[in-house]
Design a protein around this motif. Structure first.
Motif, PDB file in Angstrom:
ATOM      1  N   THR A  75      28.292  16.050   8.230  1.00 14.89           N
ATOM      2  CA  THR A  75      27.426  17.204   8.442  1.00 14.89           C
ATOM      3  C   THR A  75      27.504  17.780   9.853  1.00 14.89           C
ATOM      4  OG1 THR A  75      25.586  15.690   8.862  1.00 14.89           O
ATOM      5  CG2 THR A  75      25.804  16.584   6.631  1.00 14.89           C
ATOM      6  N   ARG A  76      28.228  17.133  10.753  1.00 13.72           N
ATOM      7  CA  ARG A  76      28.478  17.651  12.090  1.00 13.72           C
ATOM      8  C   ARG A  76      29.932  17.390  12.444  1.00 13.72           C
ATOM      9  NH1 ARG A  76      23.547  15.242  12.324  1.00 13.72           N
ATOM     10  NH2 ARG A  76      21.770  16.380  13.211  1.00 13.72           N
ATOM     11  N   GLY A  77      30.493  18.259  13.262  1.00 14.28           N
ATOM     12  CA  GLY A  77      31.858  18.050  13.715  1.00 14.28           C
ATOM     13  C   GLY A  77      31.951  16.887  14.686  1.00 14.28           C
ATOM     14  N   PRO A  78      33.127  16.281  14.810  1.00 14.30           N
ATOM     15  CA  PRO A  78      33.272  15.106  15.679  1.00 14.30           C
ATOM     16  C   PRO A  78      32.973  15.395  17.142  1.00 14.30           C
ATOM     17  CG  PRO A  78      35.394  15.799  14.769  1.00 14.30           C
ATOM     18  CD  PRO A  78      34.358  16.561  14.043  1.00 14.30           C
ATOM     19  N   ALA A  79      33.326  16.599  17.639  1.00 17.78           N
ATOM     20  CA  ALA A  79      33.021  16.914  19.034  1.00 17.78           C
ATOM     21  C   ALA A  79      31.524  17.072  19.253  1.00 17.78           C
ATOM     22  CB  ALA A  79      33.760  18.172  19.470  1.00 17.78           C
ATOM     23  N   VAL A  80      30.821  17.695  18.289  1.00 17.79           N
ATOM     24  CA  VAL A  80      29.374  17.843  18.411  1.00 17.79           C
ATOM     25  C   VAL A  80      28.700  16.471  18.407  1.00 17.79           C
ATOM     26  CG1 VAL A  80      27.302  18.737  17.269  1.00 17.79           C
ATOM     27  CG2 VAL A  80      29.339  20.165  17.456  1.00 17.79           C
ATOM     28  N   LEU A  81      29.157  15.581  17.554  1.00 18.91           N
ATOM     29  CA  LEU A  81      28.612  14.220  17.549  1.00 18.91           C
ATOM     30  C   LEU A  81      28.820  13.549  18.904  1.00 18.91           C
ATOM     31  CD1 LEU A  81      29.734  13.077  13.993  1.00 18.91           C
ATOM     32  CD2 LEU A  81      27.373  13.300  14.779  1.00 18.91           C
ATOM     33  N   THR A  82      30.004  13.704  19.463  1.00 21.45           N
ATOM     34  CA  THR A  82      30.295  13.108  20.764  1.00 21.45           C
ATOM     35  C   THR A  82      29.382  13.678  21.840  1.00 21.45           C
ATOM     36  OG1 THR A  82      32.610  12.821  20.122  1.00 21.45           O
ATOM     37  CG2 THR A  82      32.105  12.700  22.464  1.00 21.45           C
ATOM     38  N   GLN A  83      29.232  15.005  21.850  1.00 23.32           N
ATOM     39  CA  GLN A  83      28.367  15.646  22.837  1.00 23.32           C
ATOM     40  C   GLN A  83      26.931  15.152  22.723  1.00 23.32           C
ATOM     41  OE1 GLN A  83      28.871  19.934  22.312  1.00 23.32           O
ATOM     42  NE2 GLN A  83      31.040  19.583  21.911  1.00 23.32           N
ATOM     43  N   THR A  84      26.475  14.972  21.490  1.00 25.09           N
ATOM     44  CA  THR A  84      25.097  14.528  21.289  1.00 25.09           C
ATOM     45  C   THR A  84      24.910  13.112  21.799  1.00 25.09           C
ATOM     46  OG1 THR A  84      25.013  15.928  19.317  1.00 25.09           O
ATOM     47  CG2 THR A  84      23.252  14.329  19.603  1.00 25.09           C
ATOM     48  N   ALA A  85      25.859  12.238  21.499  1.00 24.47           N
ATOM     49  CA  ALA A  85      25.769  10.859  21.988  1.00 24.47           C
ATOM     50  C   ALA A  85      25.779  10.826  23.509  1.00 24.47           C
ATOM     51  CB  ALA A  85      26.933  10.036  21.434  1.00 24.47           C
ATOM     52  N   ALA A  86      26.631  11.629  24.115  1.00 29.05           N
ATOM     53  CA  ALA A  86      26.725  11.655  25.570  1.00 29.05           C
ATOM     54  C   ALA A  86      25.444  12.203  26.201  1.00 29.05           C
ATOM     55  CB  ALA A  86      27.927  12.487  25.993  1.00 29.05           C
ATOM     56  N   THR A  87      24.831  13.184  25.557  1.00 28.78           N
ATOM     57  CA  THR A  87      23.580  13.738  26.078  1.00 28.78           C
ATOM     58  C   THR A  87      22.458  12.720  25.999  1.00 28.78           C
ATOM     59  OG1 THR A  87      24.293  15.942  25.380  1.00 28.78           O
ATOM     60  CG2 THR A  87      21.969  15.660  25.895  1.00 28.78           C
ATOM     61  N   LEU A  88      22.363  12.005  24.880  1.00 32.60           N
ATOM     62  CA  LEU A  88      21.366  10.940  24.769  1.00 32.60           C
ATOM     63  C   LEU A  88      21.589   9.878  25.833  1.00 32.60           C
ATOM     64  CD1 LEU A  88      21.100  10.386  20.905  1.00 32.60           C
ATOM     65  CD2 LEU A  88      19.375  11.412  22.387  1.00 32.60           C
ATOM     66  N   ALA A  89      22.852   9.602  26.150  1.00 31.58           N
ATOM     67  CA  ALA A  89      23.165   8.591  27.160  1.00 31.58           C
ATOM     68  C   ALA A  89      22.699   9.010  28.548  1.00 31.58           C
ATOM     69  CB  ALA A  89      24.659   8.307  27.173  1.00 31.58           C
ATOM     70  N   LEU A  91      19.869  10.510  29.021  1.00 30.77           N
ATOM     71  CA  LEU A  91      18.441  10.216  28.989  1.00 30.77           C
ATOM     72  C   LEU A  91      18.150   8.721  28.973  1.00 30.77           C
ATOM     73  CD1 LEU A  91      17.306  12.831  26.302  1.00 30.77           C
ATOM     74  CD2 LEU A  91      16.961  12.972  28.773  1.00 30.77           C
ATOM     75  N   ALA A  92      19.044   7.941  28.377  1.00 35.28           N
ATOM     76  CA  ALA A  92      18.827   6.499  28.212  1.00 35.28           C
ATOM     77  C   ALA A  92      20.118   5.756  28.541  1.00 35.28           C
ATOM     78  CB  ALA A  92      18.365   6.197  26.789  1.00 35.28           C
ATOM     79  N   PRO A  93      20.555   5.768  29.784  1.00 37.96           N
ATOM     80  CA  PRO A  93      21.845   5.153  30.127  1.00 37.96           C
ATOM     81  C   PRO A  93      21.891   3.668  29.777  1.00 37.96           C
ATOM     82  CG  PRO A  93      20.573   5.708  32.105  1.00 37.96           C
ATOM     83  CD  PRO A  93      19.883   6.348  30.961  1.00 37.96           C
ATOM     84  N   GLY A  94      22.946   3.309  29.038  1.00 32.59           N
ATOM     85  CA  GLY A  94      23.134   1.921  28.637  1.00 32.59           C
ATOM     86  C   GLY A  94      22.229   1.465  27.518  1.00 32.59           C
ATOM     87  N   ARG A  95      21.459   2.385  26.937  1.00 28.27           N
ATOM     88  CA  ARG A  95      20.473   1.991  25.920  1.00 28.27           C
ATOM     89  C   ARG A  95      20.639   2.767  24.626  1.00 28.27           C
ATOM     90  NH1 ARG A  95      15.728   3.645  27.379  1.00 28.27           N
ATOM     91  NH2 ARG A  95      16.217   4.690  29.335  1.00 28.27           N
ATOM     92  N   VAL A  96      21.832   3.316  24.372  1.00 34.78           N
ATOM     93  CA  VAL A  96      22.063   4.115  23.173  1.00 34.78           C
ATOM     94  C   VAL A  96      22.952   3.362  22.201  1.00 34.78           C
ATOM     95  CG1 VAL A  96      22.996   6.262  22.238  1.00 34.78           C
ATOM     96  CG2 VAL A  96      21.811   6.279  24.455  1.00 34.78           C
ATOM     97  N   LEU A  97      22.501   3.262  20.955  1.00 37.09           N
ATOM     98  CA  LEU A  97      23.321   2.779  19.854  1.00 37.09           C
ATOM     99  C   LEU A  97      23.512   3.963  18.913  1.00 37.09           C
ATOM    100  CD1 LEU A  97      21.233   0.238  20.630  1.00 37.09           C
ATOM    101  CD2 LEU A  97      22.735  -0.889  18.996  1.00 37.09           C
ATOM    102  N   VAL A 163      28.856   2.398  19.607  1.00 36.45           N
ATOM    103  CA  VAL A 163      29.032   3.160  18.374  1.00 36.45           C
ATOM    104  C   VAL A 163      29.142   2.169  17.231  1.00 36.45           C
ATOM    105  CG1 VAL A 163      30.379   4.901  17.170  1.00 36.45           C
ATOM    106  CG2 VAL A 163      30.235   4.960  19.673  1.00 36.45           C
ATOM    107  N   ILE A 164      28.189   2.215  16.309  1.00 41.86           N
ATOM    108  CA  ILE A 164      28.162   1.279  15.188  1.00 41.86           C
ATOM    109  C   ILE A 164      28.219   2.066  13.888  1.00 41.86           C
ATOM    110  CG2 ILE A 164      26.881  -0.431  16.528  1.00 41.86           C
ATOM    111  CD1 ILE A 164      24.371   0.339  14.994  1.00 41.86           C
ATOM    112  N   LEU A 165      28.525   1.370  12.800  1.00 42.40           N
ATOM    113  CA  LEU A 165      28.680   2.019  11.504  1.00 42.40           C
ATOM    114  C   LEU A 165      27.640   1.548  10.512  1.00 42.40           C
ATOM    115  CD1 LEU A 165      32.530   2.031  10.805  1.00 42.40           C
ATOM    116  CD2 LEU A 165      31.127   3.817  11.852  1.00 42.40           C
ATOM    117  N   GLY A 166      27.093   2.493   9.740  1.00 39.77           N
ATOM    118  CA  GLY A 166      26.335   2.118   8.568  1.00 39.77           C
ATOM    119  C   GLY A 166      27.292   1.513   7.554  1.00 39.77           C
ATOM    120  N   ALA A 167      27.043   0.275   7.156  1.00 37.14           N
ATOM    121  CA  ALA A 167      28.037  -0.454   6.365  1.00 37.14           C
ATOM    122  C   ALA A 167      27.352  -1.272   5.286  1.00 37.14           C
ATOM    123  CB  ALA A 167      28.871  -1.363   7.266  1.00 37.14           C
TER     124      ALA A 167
END
Length: 334
Positions: A75-89, A91-97, A163-167
């Motif tokens: 539902t999101r492109g891979p670059a948008v996902l990357t940008q979102t993860a980096a932005t959260l990081a 706000l919460a450096p070292g605390r993002v899963l 980066v973890i996977l729903g499995a």
């Protein structure tokens, strides 16, 4: 229970709590560390998005880890996902899963109009793209499920994002641990956890295995079953979860529900779910009884227990009762 050599699992709470809007969570999130909770998690289907609650939680309580469990990869492109993860990081450096997964067709095709094509390959490709891009690499070229002309994250996270996977089954579990930082699994009985651990195999240090446990803390068994049975019938009749429970050896237990659902009788499928399934997959009872059952998911190799807590309306309406219930349910309870 955990082995002596293993640290105790972290405890996370999924927000927003069902029936409580996000704007009413600040005081709750601020108190979570005092109650022993270490994480807040989100999920994304047809309601709240996965990222806004985590951004708010990072501001409200700066010690908590924040995790998505999970964000659909279609539902999101891979670059948008990357940008979102980096932005959260930021706000919460070292605390993002950052939990990614295939989700189910109902959350991808039915409500977003996006084809649910090759879910395993798409998840693998997005995982490979995101992990490389978060390291600051320039990523380009053809993947099996998309092509990228070229992308490089301008400001990669200083501290790594996990980066973890729903499995649910061996292929995705192994992918999460070989190419990602671990996996998150859910909707299983405590007795099923060793099967998941066996499929994972030896876990390198630093990898995560998150187990999501659904909880309805009330001693009114009738209410708990009425409140949770419709969701369980719906989700257990999605193909990924049907195959998951067949792999776990529960195919016969769920056979009648599957047959009725396939025949176009969702109400019959609900009624056909055995009480042992409803009570086992959506834990209920007093907070103390629920906590005792949650502890059964604690096995060596499980790093985090993520709670999805569905509370009766009268508890949601009373802040003191809400906090008391979460305290009695959580890791700091004695």
């Amino acid at each position: 229970m955990t082995a002596l050599s293993d640290p105790p699992p972290r405890w996370g709470l999924t927000i927003p709590l069902p029936g409580l809007t996000l704007d009413r969570h600040r005081s709750l999130v601020e108190r979570l560390p005092d109650l022993g909770y270490t994480d807040v998690w989100t999920a994304e289907g047809g309601g709240t998005d996965a990222f806004t609650p985590l951004a708010a939680a990072a501001a409200w309580s700066p010690s908590l880890r924040i995790g998505t469990g999970i964000v659909p990869v279609h539902t999101r492109g891979p670059a948008v996902l990357t940008q979102t993860a980096a932005t959260l990081a930021q706000l919460a450096p070292g605390r993002v899963l950052f939990g990614l997964g295939s989700s189910v067709p109902a959350h991808v095709a039915d409500i977003n109009g996006i084809p649910f094509d090759e879910p395993f390959k798409r998840t693998r490709d997005v995982l490979r793209f995101v992990t490389r891009a978060l390291r600051g690499e320039h990523v380009s070229g053809d993947f099996d499920t998309f092509s990228i002309a070229g992308y490089q994250l301008p400001h990669p996270p200083v501290e790594p994002v996990k980066v973890i996977l729903g499995a649910l089954r061996p292929g995705m579990l192994r992918l999460g641990f070989t190419e990602g930082d671990g996996a998150i699994t859910n909707l299983l009985f405590p007795e099923d956890v060793p099967t998941v651990l066996d499929a994972v195999g030896p876990q390198p240090p630093g990898k995560e295995l998150v187990v999501k446990v659904f909880v309805c803390p009330t001693e009114d068994t009738g209410y708990a079953r009425r409140a949770t049975r419709p969701f369980l019938a719906w989700i257990l009749n999605r193909e990924p979860y049907r195959k998951f429970h067949e792999w776990l050896g529960h195919g016969e237990l769920l056979r009648e529900s599957h047959e009725l659902w396939a025949a176009g009788d969702p109400e019959g499928a609900q009624r056909a779910l055995p009480d042992e399934v409803v009570d086992g997959l959506f834990v209920s009872g007093s907070p103390e009884q629920c906590r005792e059952r949650i502890l059964r998911y604690h096995r060596p190799g499980v790093t985090t227990v993520q709670l999805y807590v569905s509370l009766p309306p009268e508890v949601l309406a009373d802040r003191a009762r809400l906090l008391d219930t979460l305290a009695r349910l959580g890791p700091a309870a004695r």
